[in-house]
Design an enzyme around this catalytic site. Structure first.
Site, PDB file in Angstrom:
ATOM      1  N   SER A 149       0.832  -1.205   0.000  1.00  0.00           N
ATOM      2  CA  SER A 149       0.000   0.000   0.000  1.00  0.00           C
ATOM      3  C   SER A 149       0.873   1.264   0.000  1.00  0.00           C
ATOM      4  O   SER A 149       1.728   1.427  -0.866  1.00  0.00           O
ATOM      5  CB  SER A 149      -0.923  -0.072   1.218  1.00  0.00           C
ATOM      6  OG  SER A 149      -1.918   0.873   1.155  1.00  0.00           O
ATOM      7  N   ASP A 189      -9.939  -4.648  -5.447  1.00  0.00           N
ATOM      8  CA  ASP A 189      -9.393  -3.950  -4.278  1.00  0.00           C
ATOM      9  C   ASP A 189     -10.016  -2.554  -4.259  1.00  0.00           C
ATOM     10  O   ASP A 189      -9.746  -1.731  -5.133  1.00  0.00           O
ATOM     11  CB  ASP A 189      -7.860  -3.860  -4.410  1.00  0.00           C
ATOM     12  CG  ASP A 189      -7.220  -3.106  -3.249  1.00  0.00           C
ATOM     13  OD1 ASP A 189      -7.960  -2.552  -2.418  1.00  0.00           O
ATOM     14  OD2 ASP A 189      -5.970  -3.073  -3.187  1.00  0.00           O
ATOM     15  N   HIS A 241      -7.449  -5.828   0.090  1.00  0.00           N
ATOM     16  CA  HIS A 241      -6.295  -4.933  -0.045  1.00  0.00           C
ATOM     17  C   HIS A 241      -5.033  -5.532   0.577  1.00  0.00           C
ATOM     18  O   HIS A 241      -3.959  -4.971   0.437  1.00  0.00           O
ATOM     19  CB  HIS A 241      -6.633  -3.593   0.634  1.00  0.00           C
ATOM     20  CG  HIS A 241      -5.596  -2.543   0.465  1.00  0.00           C
ATOM     21  ND1 HIS A 241      -5.188  -2.094  -0.775  1.00  0.00           N
ATOM     22  CD2 HIS A 241      -4.867  -1.844   1.374  1.00  0.00           C
ATOM     23  CE1 HIS A 241      -4.264  -1.156  -0.613  1.00  0.00           C
ATOM     24  NE2 HIS A 241      -4.045  -0.993   0.677  1.00  0.00           N
TER      25      HIS A 241
END
Lengths: 250, 361
Positions: free
Chosen positions: A75, A198, A226
């Site tokens: 991320s 996602d 995610h």
């Protein structure tokens, strides 16, 4: 080097790292404010942009005298790793990004990061109520009071512990940073791993990343969510493994 | 059988798998979100969450549940069939006994509590902002006051120098009045500025090993001069060779505050005494006056900012002792008081003696 994303700590990698321990030196760390990090090291003026986190990564590399770093970032850490590699490309062998996004907000008509500011504000409110709402007194004591180790322990005992105030600021930095212009500056080979469904880093964002990073490879995995390294490590490990095999052969 | 038990629960019940797909729910939960059980089964949990809650689910709730196996008191916002936002409190537990793993949740609607919490948080935020604004204002005002005062004091000094010995006595007196009043105002501005700095943490303490006597002597001499004008006798206890670990400027600031206060509250013809004692770790500097004393139940009050005892306003705003105590504590010491009404007061400043670990010389 495995860098956790927004929301948890280095334990997120526990299902991935065992498969790479034999052939690689594994570096795991918690960002300041996450996991078992030293909360007293947090300085708002250092961490009010991603630059502070980037510097942390570079500091670790320097302290451990690391070379040819394969940086696996989840991320927001994908971008942190990218920025670090732009600053010191000679330290990095490759970037492996899981669910990356250079900018989470929509900027129509050209860019769709997936979020309107209201959604991010709702998330911040939720976090505030889940962490800061009931824990703010405790948190502010920890922030200001170094001689209250019992409070620090209380946080440390939590497996996925995060300091409520810091994680709130981390969320703001994560979701409101715009690093689209940095993507073309990435010089090291990059693998983008994207989940098919996602809602935080949608597919079009992964594609945007690929088209803006020169030496990038895009790999979509048939998973929703995610955090595929946590939910579906068996799908993530072969992707990383195959990519590294090819990369190291070159 | 199981279903009817779940339906009897006085809370919502929800089960979802690791892909986020809903596997089971009870009647109460269906009622909360306004969907039938049939409509829910097989759908992703995110279809029931607000967009912000979906992000929270993906970044926090599910990762934590997977790793910690249990979550308590999670605040979440569901989205009902008719688009209404429903704040809930959720407890979840993860079971991996059978494949595939299942995540079980109980859900309690918390509309009123949520509003109440929102109000408390909002009020807290407002209070914090107001306090912050006040601190900034105080800091700015005292700073802005200090600048013109310095000019006034400089001009008064220049004018005094210009006057020759046969100048009009009234003019000399007026100048003296301007000087005294400006000095009082400057001290006040300094106190407020110091207080604001201490409150905001925007100050530094530079501790070093220093000869206590040097600072005591300097402060004593200045105070003695002031006391003489009021016909107060100042005496010194036995001198020592003690070294303390302190910031010399801050130490002098505290001593001057204690000595000036003592002069303020001591009648002409009385005495003020400055003396010390020590043990292995600390030195205690005492400033004793023979003034009216402080009532026992008020001895802590005088250390609180902006607090003064009734009828003791002598040109200050009640910040000096508060600042002095804070500075003492910042230096690893303390400032305390003992008093007998009618028989004077002793202020005691305790400071750490030279610590071998910090010793410079």
């Amino acid at each position: 080097m495995f860098a956790h994303g927004f929301g948890c700590d280095q334990n997120m990698w526990r299902f991935i790292t065992p498969d790479f321990e034999q052939n690689f030196r594994i570096i795991l760390f918690d960002y300041v404010g996450s996991g078992n990090s030293d909360i007293s090291a947090y300085r708002s003026n250092r961490y009010n942009s991603l630059d502070g986190y980037v510097q942390d990564v570079l500091d670790i590399i320097e302290a451990l005298d690391l070379k040819d770093v394969i940086f696996v970032g989840h991320s927001v850490s994908s971008i942190i790793g990218a920025l670090a590699s732009i600053k010191k490309p000679h330290c990095f062998k490759s970037l492996l990004m899981i669910g990356p996004s250079p900018f989470y907000l929509n900027e129509p008509p050209e860019y769709h990061g997936g979020f309107e500011p209201e959604v991010i504000n709702e998330l911040l409110d939720l976090m505030k109520k889940n962490y800061i709402g009931w824990a703010n007194v405790m948190a502010s004591q920890i922030m200001q009071n170094e001689d209250a180790p019992e409070l620090n322990r209380e946080l440390e005992e939590s497996f996925c512990s995060t300091d409520p105030v810091i994680v709130h600021e981390f969320a703001k930095v994560t979701f409101f940073s715009d690093n689209r212009d940095d993507l073309p500056l990435i010089k090291v080979p990059t693998l983008i791993i994207q989940c098919e469904d996602d809602s935080i880093a949608p597919k079009n964002v992964g594609k945007y990343m690929q088209s803006n990073i020169n030496r990038s490879t895009y790999k979509s995995i048939p998973v929703n969510g995610h955090c595929p390294h946590l939910t579906h490590p068996e799908k993530v490990i072969p992707v990383i493994d195959n990519y590294l095999r090819k990369l190291l052969k070159e | 059988m199981m279903h009817s038990m779940l339906d009897q629960l006085p809370c919502g019940y929800l089960e979802f798998d690791d892909n986020g797909l809903i596997r089971q729910s009870n009647n109460r939960f269906c009622k909360i979100v306004g969907y039938s059980s049939k409509e829910l089964i097989g759908n992703h949990i995110k279809t029931l969450l607000t967009p912000g809650a979906t992000v929270f689910y993906q970044t926090h709730l599910f990762p934590m549940l997977k790793m910690e196996k249990q979550l308590n008191e999670i605040y979440l916002t569901f989205l009902s069939n008719n688009g209404e936002k429903i704040p809930v409190l959720l407890n979840a537990e993860r079971s991996t006994e059978k494949e595939p793993a299942v995540n079980r949740c109980i859900v309690v609607r918390m509309q009123r509590r949520s509003e109440y919490e929102d109000r408390i948080l909002f009020a807290k935020k407002q209070a914090e902002e107001t306090t912050e604004d006040k601190k900034k204002l105080i800091s700015m005002m005292s700073h802005e006051l200090r600048t013109p005062l310095s000019v006034i004091l400089g001009m008064v000094e220049m004018l005094s120098e210009e006057l020759d010995s046969d100048a009009n006595e009234d003019i000399i007196e007026y100048l003296k009045l301007i000087e005294t009043s400006s000095n009082n105002l400057a001290r006040l501005a300094d106190d407020i500025l110091n207080f604001a700095k201490l409150e905001t943490g925007n100050f530094s303490i530079n501790q070093e090993v220093l000869l206590l006597e040097e600072v005591l002597d300097r402060s004593f001499l200045i105070a003695k001069h002031e006391a003489k004008n009021k016909d107060i006798e100042c005496t010194r206890g036995k001198k020592s060779e003690l070294k303390v670990f302190a910031d010399p400027d801050r130490l002098q600031q505290i001593l001057m505050n204690l000595l000036t206060n003592a002069i303020k509250f001591t009648e002409s013809g009385d005495t003020i005494e400055l003396f010390t004692d020590h043990d292995e770790q600390f030195v205690r500097i005492h400033v004793k006056d023979s003034g009216v004393g402080i009532p026992i139940n008020k001895t802590e009050l005088i250390f609180q900012p902006f607090k003064q005892l009734n009828g003791t306003n002598a040109g200050g705003v009640g910040l000096g002792l508060s600042i002095s105590r804070k500075l003492s504590r910042e230096m690893g010491g303390d400032l305390t008081v003992r008093s007998t009404p009618g028989d004077g007061t002793i202020f005691t400043l305790q400071l750490p003696l030279k610590d071998e670990n910090n010793a410079i010389s």
